[in-house]
Design an enzyme around this catalytic site. Structure first.
Site, PDB file in Angstrom:
ATOM      1  CB  CYS A  20      -0.842   0.034   1.187  1.00  0.00           C
ATOM      2  SG  CYS A  20      -2.034   1.390   1.519  1.00  0.00           S
ATOM      3  CG  HIS A  70      -5.850  -2.682  -1.229  1.00  0.00           C
ATOM      4  ND1 HIS A  70      -4.481  -3.203  -0.778  1.00  0.00           N
ATOM      5  CD2 HIS A  70      -5.597  -1.254  -1.181  1.00  0.00           C
ATOM      6  CE1 HIS A  70      -3.798  -2.243  -0.287  1.00  0.00           C
ATOM      7  NE2 HIS A  70      -4.304  -1.062  -0.423  1.00  0.00           N
ATOM      8  CD  GLU A  71      -6.923   1.495  -3.898  1.00  0.00           C
ATOM      9  OE1 GLU A  71      -7.084   2.347  -3.304  1.00  0.00           O
ATOM     10  OE2 GLU A  71      -5.908   0.801  -3.928  1.00  0.00           O
ATOM     11  CG  HIS A 108      -7.210   2.653   1.203  1.00  0.00           C
ATOM     12  ND1 HIS A 108      -6.272   2.771   2.338  1.00  0.00           N
ATOM     13  CD2 HIS A 108      -6.507   1.952   0.535  1.00  0.00           C
ATOM     14  CE1 HIS A 108      -5.408   2.361   2.175  1.00  0.00           C
ATOM     15  NE2 HIS A 108      -5.429   1.791   0.701  1.00  0.00           N
TER      16      HIS A 108
END
Ligand code: NI
Length: 186
Positions: free
Chosen positions: A113, A156-157, A160
């Site tokens: 990341c 993953h995004e 966030h």
């Protein structure tokens, strides 16, 4: 253009907040944000420019990573072939995973990341396939199916935007222990 100094690092509370929904039509400021986030990914994936601007190459960048707590992430998964069309490229706004496979998948090399400077080894179990609904910068709603690597990148995004970082998913006792049946990718 965003540089590494503009990327918020782990420890900053903005990375742990739930990001706010984005209103449409996009404000000029939000348009600019979307453009600059995608530009970072494009430039970072060009080996020469990446070196010149001392960037870390990335396939995804979420607004909280540039200090903006809004539900917007740029995703650019390049083609496997040289000069091919990207596998997936868009700025995903207000994204929602509407369905997901029971089948789990993890990257064999683990995840990284731009906001996490050190390597944190371990498998990050994700859904192998997802149906993703999001808005693009023009306000259009898209519903798409993704599998394997691009599905992992989007998860993953999206994490966030919920204040979650990849290492939160790593098994604390044994980082290379993933739930039974998890397929390894890459
Ligand atoms: Ni990240």
């Amino acid at each position: 253009m965003y540089l590494m100094k503009d990327i918020v690092r782990d420890g900053d509370p903005v990375l742990r907040k739930r990001a706010a929904k984005v209103e449409f039509p996009l404000s000029d400021e939000d348009q600019e944000l979307a453009k600059k986030m995608m530009e970072y990914l494009e430039v970072s994936q060009d080996p020469e420019l990446c070196e010149k601007y001392e960037l870390r190459a990335g396939v995804g960048l979420a607004a909280p990573q540039v200090g903006v707590s809004k539900q917007m992430s740029a995703v650019l998964v390049p083609s496997d072939e040289e000069d091919g069309e990207p596998v997936f490229k868009d700025v995903i706004i207000n994204p929602v995973i509407v369905s997901e496979s029971v089948q789990l998948a993890a990257l064999s090399e683990g995840e990284g990341c731009l906001s996490v400077d050190k390597d944190i080894p371990g498998y990050v179990p994700r859904h192998d396939r997802i149906t993703l609904r999001y808005q693009s910068t023009d306000g259009e709603t898209h519903t798409i199916r993704l599998k394997h690597y691009p599905a992992i990148v989007c998860q993953h995004e999206i994490d966030h935007l919920h204040g979650v970082l990849f290492y939160d998913h790593i098994n604390k006792e044994d980082p290379f222990e993933a739930p039974e049946g998890t397929i390894l990718i890459g």
